[in-house]
Design a protein around this motif. Structure first.
Motif, PDB file in Angstrom:
ATOM      1  N   LEU A 153       0.828  -1.208   0.000  1.00 34.32           N
ATOM      2  CA  LEU A 153       0.000   0.000   0.000  1.00 34.32           C
ATOM      3  C   LEU A 153       0.862   1.257   0.000  1.00 34.32           C
ATOM      4  CD1 LEU A 153      -2.819  -1.033   2.513  1.00 34.32           C
ATOM      5  CD2 LEU A 153      -3.018  -0.792   0.034  1.00 34.32           C
ATOM      6  N   TYR A 154       2.016   1.185   0.669  1.00 33.34           N
ATOM      7  CA  TYR A 154       2.943   2.321   0.664  1.00 33.34           C
ATOM      8  C   TYR A 154       3.498   2.553  -0.740  1.00 33.34           C
ATOM      9  CZ  TYR A 154       6.797   5.323   2.260  1.00 33.34           C
ATOM     10  OH  TYR A 154       7.676   6.367   2.454  1.00 33.34           O
ATOM     11  N   VAL A 155       3.787   1.474  -1.452  1.00 26.98           N
ATOM     12  CA  VAL A 155       4.246   1.595  -2.837  1.00 26.98           C
ATOM     13  C   VAL A 155       3.152   2.208  -3.715  1.00 26.98           C
ATOM     14  CG1 VAL A 155       4.906   0.289  -4.907  1.00 26.98           C
ATOM     15  CG2 VAL A 155       5.931  -0.274  -2.697  1.00 26.98           C
ATOM     16  N   LEU A 156       1.906   1.797  -3.486  1.00 24.13           N
ATOM     17  CA  LEU A 156       0.800   2.310  -4.304  1.00 24.13           C
ATOM     18  C   LEU A 156       0.622   3.813  -4.146  1.00 24.13           C
ATOM     19  CD1 LEU A 156      -1.992  -0.426  -3.988  1.00 24.13           C
ATOM     20  CD2 LEU A 156      -0.141  -0.228  -5.656  1.00 24.13           C
ATOM     21  N   GLU A 157       1.123   4.367  -3.048  1.00 20.13           N
ATOM     22  CA  GLU A 157       1.040   5.813  -2.851  1.00 20.13           C
ATOM     23  C   GLU A 157       1.790   6.579  -3.938  1.00 20.13           C
ATOM     24  OE1 GLU A 157      -0.583   7.770  -0.536  1.00 20.13           O
ATOM     25  OE2 GLU A 157      -1.616   5.892  -0.158  1.00 20.13           O
ATOM     26  N   SER A 158       2.745   5.928  -4.591  1.00 25.38           N
ATOM     27  CA  SER A 158       3.547   6.608  -5.612  1.00 25.38           C
ATOM     28  C   SER A 158       2.887   6.593  -6.990  1.00 25.38           C
ATOM     29  CB  SER A 158       4.944   5.979  -5.698  1.00 25.38           C
ATOM     30  OG  SER A 158       4.851   4.588  -6.013  1.00 25.38           O
ATOM     31  N   LEU A 159       1.731   5.933  -7.110  1.00 28.98           N
ATOM     32  CA  LEU A 159       1.006   5.914  -8.371  1.00 28.98           C
ATOM     33  C   LEU A 159       0.051   7.093  -8.471  1.00 28.98           C
ATOM     34  CD1 LEU A 159      -0.043   2.137  -8.552  1.00 28.98           C
ATOM     35  CD2 LEU A 159       1.707   3.248  -9.951  1.00 28.98           C
ATOM     36  N   ALA A 160      -0.229   7.521  -9.710  1.00 31.14           N
ATOM     37  CA  ALA A 160      -1.272   8.516  -9.932  1.00 31.14           C
ATOM     38  C   ALA A 160      -2.621   7.876  -9.598  1.00 31.14           C
ATOM     39  CB  ALA A 160      -1.248   8.988 -11.385  1.00 31.14           C
ATOM     40  N   PRO A 161      -3.635   8.666  -9.228  1.00 32.31           N
ATOM     41  CA  PRO A 161      -4.930   8.098  -8.826  1.00 32.31           C
ATOM     42  C   PRO A 161      -5.510   7.087  -9.812  1.00 32.31           C
ATOM     43  CG  PRO A 161      -4.880  10.415  -8.254  1.00 32.31           C
ATOM     44  CD  PRO A 161      -3.621  10.135  -9.035  1.00 32.31           C
ATOM     45  N   VAL A 162      -5.545   7.411 -11.103  1.00 33.53           N
ATOM     46  CA  VAL A 162      -6.129   6.483 -12.079  1.00 33.53           C
ATOM     47  C   VAL A 162      -5.266   5.229 -12.200  1.00 33.53           C
ATOM     48  CG1 VAL A 162      -6.698   6.135 -14.523  1.00 33.53           C
ATOM     49  CG2 VAL A 162      -7.383   8.240 -13.378  1.00 33.53           C
ATOM     50  N   GLU A 163      -3.945   5.378 -12.137  1.00 26.81           N
ATOM     51  CA  GLU A 163      -3.066   4.210 -12.185  1.00 26.81           C
ATOM     52  C   GLU A 163      -3.320   3.294 -10.990  1.00 26.81           C
ATOM     53  OE1 GLU A 163       0.975   5.778 -14.454  1.00 26.81           O
ATOM     54  OE2 GLU A 163       0.773   6.065 -12.294  1.00 26.81           O
ATOM     55  N   ARG A 164      -3.505   3.889  -9.836  1.00 27.12           N
ATOM     56  CA  ARG A 164      -3.764   3.085  -8.640  1.00 27.12           C
ATOM     57  C   ARG A 164      -5.090   2.346  -8.769  1.00 27.12           C
ATOM     58  NH1 ARG A 164      -2.718   4.809  -2.356  1.00 27.12           N
ATOM     59  NH2 ARG A 164      -3.457   2.869  -1.395  1.00 27.12           N
ATOM     60  N   ALA A 165      -6.109   3.028  -9.253  1.00 26.56           N
ATOM     61  CA  ALA A 165      -7.413   2.386  -9.417  1.00 26.56           C
ATOM     62  C   ALA A 165      -7.319   1.206 -10.373  1.00 26.56           C
ATOM     63  CB  ALA A 165      -8.432   3.404  -9.930  1.00 26.56           C
ATOM     64  N   VAL A 166      -6.648   1.400 -11.486  1.00 26.09           N
ATOM     65  CA  VAL A 166      -6.528   0.333 -12.486  1.00 26.09           C
ATOM     66  C   VAL A 166      -5.710  -0.827 -11.928  1.00 26.09           C
ATOM     67  CG1 VAL A 166      -5.572  -0.259 -14.748  1.00 26.09           C
ATOM     68  CG2 VAL A 166      -6.851   1.866 -14.447  1.00 26.09           C
ATOM     69  N   PHE A 167      -4.610  -0.530 -11.259  1.00 25.26           N
ATOM     70  CA  PHE A 167      -3.785  -1.597 -10.680  1.00 25.26           C
ATOM     71  C   PHE A 167      -4.599  -2.411  -9.686  1.00 25.26           C
ATOM     72  CE2 PHE A 167      -1.093  -3.427  -7.445  1.00 25.26           C
ATOM     73  CZ  PHE A 167      -0.083  -4.025  -8.183  1.00 25.26           C
ATOM     74  N   VAL A 168      -5.320  -1.738  -8.812  1.00 17.56           N
ATOM     75  CA  VAL A 168      -6.110  -2.423  -7.784  1.00 17.56           C
ATOM     76  C   VAL A 168      -7.170  -3.317  -8.425  1.00 17.56           C
ATOM     77  CG1 VAL A 168      -7.830  -2.041  -5.980  1.00 17.56           C
ATOM     78  CG2 VAL A 168      -5.684  -0.759  -5.944  1.00 17.56           C
ATOM     79  N   LEU A 169      -7.910  -2.780  -9.378  1.00 16.12           N
ATOM     80  CA  LEU A 169      -8.989  -3.550  -9.984  1.00 16.12           C
ATOM     81  C   LEU A 169      -8.460  -4.736 -10.784  1.00 16.12           C
ATOM     82  CD1 LEU A 169     -11.426  -0.731 -11.170  1.00 16.12           C
ATOM     83  CD2 LEU A 169     -11.605  -2.183  -9.142  1.00 16.12           C
ATOM     84  N   ARG A 170      -7.334  -4.546 -11.462  1.00 16.83           N
ATOM     85  CA  ARG A 170      -6.803  -5.608 -12.314  1.00 16.83           C
ATOM     86  C   ARG A 170      -5.968  -6.615 -11.531  1.00 16.83           C
ATOM     87  NH1 ARG A 170      -7.948  -8.851 -16.279  1.00 16.83           N
ATOM     88  NH2 ARG A 170      -6.096  -9.735 -17.252  1.00 16.83           N
ATOM     89  N   GLU A 171      -4.986  -6.132 -10.775  1.00 11.85           N
ATOM     90  CA  GLU A 171      -4.016  -7.021 -10.144  1.00 11.85           C
ATOM     91  C   GLU A 171      -4.519  -7.623  -8.826  1.00 11.85           C
ATOM     92  OE1 GLU A 171      -1.202  -7.876 -11.665  1.00 11.85           O
ATOM     93  OE2 GLU A 171      -1.800  -6.586 -13.329  1.00 11.85           O
ATOM     94  N   VAL A 172      -5.346  -6.876  -8.107  1.00  7.76           N
ATOM     95  CA  VAL A 172      -5.818  -7.367  -6.811  1.00  7.76           C
ATOM     96  C   VAL A 172      -7.148  -8.101  -6.954  1.00  7.76           C
ATOM     97  CG1 VAL A 172      -6.420  -6.728  -4.446  1.00  7.76           C
ATOM     98  CG2 VAL A 172      -4.628  -5.461  -5.656  1.00  7.76           C
TER      99      VAL A 172
END
Length: 298
Positions: free
Chosen positions: A112-131
């Motif tokens: 989650l600390y690493v995800l803080e370095s993503l832009a909001p849309v990148e984080r949303a896409v990563f979460v929905l796809r990878e998690v």
């Protein structure tokens, strides 16, 4: 909402509530904000014509994602004035989360600390796809982009996260053993034995939010980390004890000062050594470590 609801909208929302909370929390790193997102999702969901909804689960996740994206932008402004490093809010989780290796890794404070370095849309896409393994078409609908754009964003976000993930994943037993060493060292005040546990380039990140004493920037290097911890112990002014627990599906320590919660410590272990330490002291982020929060991936 009562326990004998027959309204289809309410039944669908309750059936997927834990998933929606997990999606929002994974995107925001804050349980309080995730709860607010769920309230906003509910208000929009009850105004939806269910006859027009083909997949209620996907539609609810779509609403949640959009509300979480709005909240992420608010959080970004809040973090710009935050005192010191911002760490995710730790959650006490049930044993079944720890048994799901993939989910526990994705929920760890380290990721989650690493995800803080993503832009909001990148984080949303990563979460929905990878998690949560959503298809690119569903992700595209949630973020208002084309499937091709969603696919490209997913690729870019995955590359970014993978470059910052540990090369190997330590077992829960290894992490528990490392944290047990910390517990013993902190309770006795003898920190010298930790030199065998810490990697030479270990990074210690603490979050006090301006409400509790914490380092204003990450502390790097085993020697500096030990000196910082020794100084903190000297200023504690009470009896410090540790309690092994499960935080975000991973081993953690709840540290108590004279019986009251002082903070939550988690660690990232690679090749038998601790490479990252995360210590949350901000009292506003310690409200979910004494009662379990249900987190799911489906």
């Amino acid at each position: 909402m009562n326990d004998h609801v027959t309204d289809p909208a309410t039944e669908a929302f309750l059936a997927h509530r834990n998933l929606l909370f997990t999606v929002a929390y994974e995107m925001l790193g804050s349980a309080a904000d995730a709860e607010d997102v769920l309230q906003e999702t509910w208000l929009r969901w009850v105004g939806t014509d269910l006859d027009q909804v083909r997949d209620r689960r996907a539609y609810l996740v779509r609403i949640t994602t959009r509300q979480a994206l709005n909240r992420l932008r608010t959080l970004k402004r809040r973090k710009e004035t935050y005192v010191g490093p911002w760490l995710p809010e730790p959650l006490l989780t049930a044993p079944d989360v720890a048994e799901d290796a993939e989910l526990s890794e994705n929920l760890s404070l380290a990721l989650l600390y690493v995800l803080e370095s993503l832009a909001p849309v990148e984080r949303a896409v990563f979460v929905l796809r990878e998690v949560f393994a959503f298809e690119h078409d569903d992700i595209a609908a949630a973020i208002g982009r084309s499937p091709a754009a969603a696919r490209q964003i997913a690729y870019r976000a995955r590359q970014h996260v993978n470059a910052r993930r540990p090369r190997t994943t330590a077992s829960a037993e290894e992490t528990r053993a490392a944290l047990a060493s910390f517990r013993s060292a902190l309770e006795t005040g003898d920190l010298r034995g930790l030199l065998d546990v810490l990697a030479p380039d270990v990074v210690f990140v603490s979050d006090g939010g301006g409400l509790r004493l914490a380092a204003l920037r990450p502390v790097v290097g085993a020697g500096k980390v030990l000196r910082y911890m020794a100084g903190s112990l000297g200023k504690a002014g009470g009896v410090l004890t540790g309690e092994a627990t499960t935080v975000n599906g991973n081993p953690g320590l709840v540290l108590r000062l004279d019986g009251g919660i002082d903070g939550v410590l988690t660690a990232r272990v690679e090749d038998g050594r601790v490479t990252r330490l995360y210590y949350v002291r901000n009292p506003e982020k310690l409200t979910r470590v004494e009662s379990e929060t249900s987190l799911v991936s489906r």
